[in-house]
Design a protein around this motif. Structure first.
Motif, PDB file in Angstrom:
ATOM      1  N   VAL A  96      44.075  31.032  25.628  1.00  0.00           N
ATOM      2  CA  VAL A  96      43.348  31.681  26.544  1.00  0.00           C
ATOM      3  C   VAL A  96      42.056  30.768  27.036  1.00  0.00           C
ATOM      4  CG1 VAL A  96      42.011  33.877  26.931  1.00  0.00           C
ATOM      5  CG2 VAL A  96      44.104  34.046  25.759  1.00  0.00           C
ATOM      6  N   VAL A  97      41.719  30.671  28.060  1.00  0.00           N
ATOM      7  CA  VAL A  97      40.737  30.124  28.600  1.00  0.00           C
ATOM      8  C   VAL A  97      39.801  31.166  29.411  1.00  0.00           C
ATOM      9  CG1 VAL A  97      39.635  28.164  30.401  1.00  0.00           C
ATOM     10  CG2 VAL A  97      41.883  27.905  29.054  1.00  0.00           C
ATOM     11  N   VAL A  98      38.578  31.105  29.137  1.00  0.00           N
ATOM     12  CA  VAL A  98      37.574  31.701  29.554  1.00  0.00           C
ATOM     13  C   VAL A  98      36.923  31.138  30.521  1.00  0.00           C
ATOM     14  CG1 VAL A  98      35.294  33.367  29.377  1.00  0.00           C
ATOM     15  CG2 VAL A  98      37.345  33.345  27.622  1.00  0.00           C
ATOM     16  N   VAL A  99      36.916  31.228  31.840  1.00  0.00           N
ATOM     17  CA  VAL A  99      35.935  30.579  32.820  1.00  0.00           C
ATOM     18  C   VAL A  99      34.751  31.530  33.149  1.00  0.00           C
ATOM     19  CG1 VAL A  99      36.007  29.679  35.078  1.00  0.00           C
ATOM     20  CG2 VAL A  99      38.028  29.895  33.734  1.00  0.00           C
ATOM     21  N   ALA A 100      33.573  31.137  32.976  1.00  0.00           N
ATOM     22  CA  ALA A 100      32.224  31.861  33.139  1.00  0.00           C
ATOM     23  C   ALA A 100      31.499  31.307  34.106  1.00  0.00           C
ATOM     24  CB  ALA A 100      31.545  32.071  31.825  1.00  0.00           C
ATOM     25  N   ALA A 101      30.881  31.895  35.106  1.00  0.00           N
ATOM     26  CA  ALA A 101      29.867  31.547  36.001  1.00  0.00           C
ATOM     27  C   ALA A 101      28.401  31.436  35.290  1.00  0.00           C
ATOM     28  CB  ALA A 101      29.723  32.413  37.031  1.00  0.00           C
ATOM     29  N   GLN A 102      27.395  30.892  35.738  1.00  0.00           N
ATOM     30  CA  GLN A 102      26.132  30.642  35.000  1.00  0.00           C
ATOM     31  C   GLN A 102      25.034  31.437  35.641  1.00  0.00           C
ATOM     32  OE1 GLN A 102      25.259  26.604  33.563  1.00  0.00           O
ATOM     33  NE2 GLN A 102      27.319  26.028  34.521  1.00  0.00           N
TER      34      GLN A 102
ATOM     35  N   SER B 285      30.274  32.445  40.778  1.00  0.00           N
ATOM     36  CA  SER B 285      31.352  33.097  40.832  1.00  0.00           C
ATOM     37  C   SER B 285      32.362  32.598  41.823  1.00  0.00           C
ATOM     38  CB  SER B 285      30.994  34.431  41.408  1.00  0.00           C
ATOM     39  OG  SER B 285      30.300  35.070  40.232  1.00  0.00           O
ATOM     40  N   PHE B 286      31.765  31.928  43.031  1.00  0.00           N
ATOM     41  CA  PHE B 286      32.664  31.308  44.012  1.00  0.00           C
ATOM     42  C   PHE B 286      33.435  30.195  43.265  1.00  0.00           C
ATOM     43  CE2 PHE B 286      33.627  28.354  47.429  1.00  0.00           C
ATOM     44  CZ  PHE B 286      33.914  29.233  48.454  1.00  0.00           C
TER      45      PHE B 286
ATOM     46  N   GLY C 276      32.091  36.688  36.050  1.00  0.00           N
ATOM     47  CA  GLY C 276      30.847  36.238  36.836  1.00  0.00           C
ATOM     48  C   GLY C 276      30.227  37.537  37.426  1.00  0.00           C
ATOM     49  N   VAL C 277      29.403  37.355  38.025  1.00  0.00           N
ATOM     50  CA  VAL C 277      28.318  38.609  38.556  1.00  0.00           C
ATOM     51  C   VAL C 277      27.852  38.025  40.065  1.00  0.00           C
ATOM     52  CG1 VAL C 277      26.276  37.950  37.420  1.00  0.00           C
ATOM     53  CG2 VAL C 277      26.687  40.170  38.239  1.00  0.00           C
TER      54      VAL C 277
ATOM     55  N   ALA D 141      36.142  35.157  46.044  1.00  0.00           N
ATOM     56  CA  ALA D 141      36.226  34.958  44.604  1.00  0.00           C
ATOM     57  C   ALA D 141      37.523  36.057  44.130  1.00  0.00           C
ATOM     58  CB  ALA D 141      35.186  35.393  43.625  1.00  0.00           C
ATOM     59  N   THR D 142      37.622  36.953  44.590  1.00  0.00           N
ATOM     60  CA  THR D 142      38.520  38.121  44.330  1.00  0.00           C
ATOM     61  C   THR D 142      39.834  37.622  44.839  1.00  0.00           C
ATOM     62  OG1 THR D 142      36.883  40.020  44.344  1.00  0.00           O
ATOM     63  CG2 THR D 142      39.198  40.636  44.562  1.00  0.00           C
ATOM     64  N   ALA D 143      39.804  37.428  46.037  1.00  0.00           N
ATOM     65  CA  ALA D 143      41.291  36.747  46.565  1.00  0.00           C
ATOM     66  C   ALA D 143      41.742  35.379  45.855  1.00  0.00           C
ATOM     67  CB  ALA D 143      40.897  36.339  48.306  1.00  0.00           C
ATOM     68  N   GLY D 144      40.826  34.788  45.508  1.00  0.00           N
ATOM     69  CA  GLY D 144      41.225  33.433  44.900  1.00  0.00           C
ATOM     70  C   GLY D 144      41.828  33.804  43.428  1.00  0.00           C
TER      71      GLY D 144
END
Length: 161
Positions: A18-24, A56-57, A78-79, A95-98
């Motif tokens: 599992v990879v967690v991708v998180a915005a800053q 998030s983008f 992200g937020v 972001a949602t579509a991607g």
């Protein structure tokens, strides 16, 4: 409350990558989302790889790389807080579509932990912090693991047929 009716997921993800991708952006909110995801993944017996991106983008491109790189599931956190310009709408939609596209085209589930809120108070209330009403980081992680396991069962059932 938006979390009303959420399923109680208890999953064992032993062996899943599992990879967690998180915005800053929005450090306090993101810390809560990451902590919630980490708690949920620990309960599921998963040790994730965490990758941070600027905002998030950028979540979809890194989620896609993780999915193509062998992840069994991706958790995207992200937020985006509404401001006074259309930027909010563009970033949320992209972001949602991607992230949806990543899941559908790769067959790798993406736990959707992208908060899209009108103000920071709403984001904090969903961040899984002490006093928060919801823990969207944990929910996204649980959903990603549960979906990866469902896909594994489905693929196993169709390969034995």
């Amino acid at each position: 409350m938006s979390g009303a009716g959420a399923p109680a997921l208890t999953v064992d993800g032993t062996g899943l990558r599992v990879v967690v991708v998180a915005a800053q952006w929005h450090t306090q909110v993101m810390d809560g989302l990451l902590d919630g995801a980490a708690r949920a993944l620990a309960r599921a017996k998963v040790t994730p790889t965490v990758v941070r991106v600027p905002g998030s983008f950028e979540l979809p491109v890194v989620a896609a790389a993780a999915a193509r790189g062998g992840a069994d599931a991706v958790v995207a956190l992200g937020v985006v807080v509404r401001g006074g310009t259309p930027h909010f709408d563009f970033v949320c939609q992209a972001a949602t579509a991607g992230l949806t596209d990543v899941a559908v085209t790769t067959g790798v589930p993406v736990g959707f932990g992208l908060l899209t809120t009108d103000d920071e108070a709403q984001a904090l209330d969903r961040a899984g912090l002490p006093g928060s009403a919801e823990d969207k980081g944990a929910e996204a992680a649980e959903a990603a693991v549960a979906t990866a396991l469902a896909l594994r069962r489905l693929r196993g059932a169709t390969s034995s047929a």
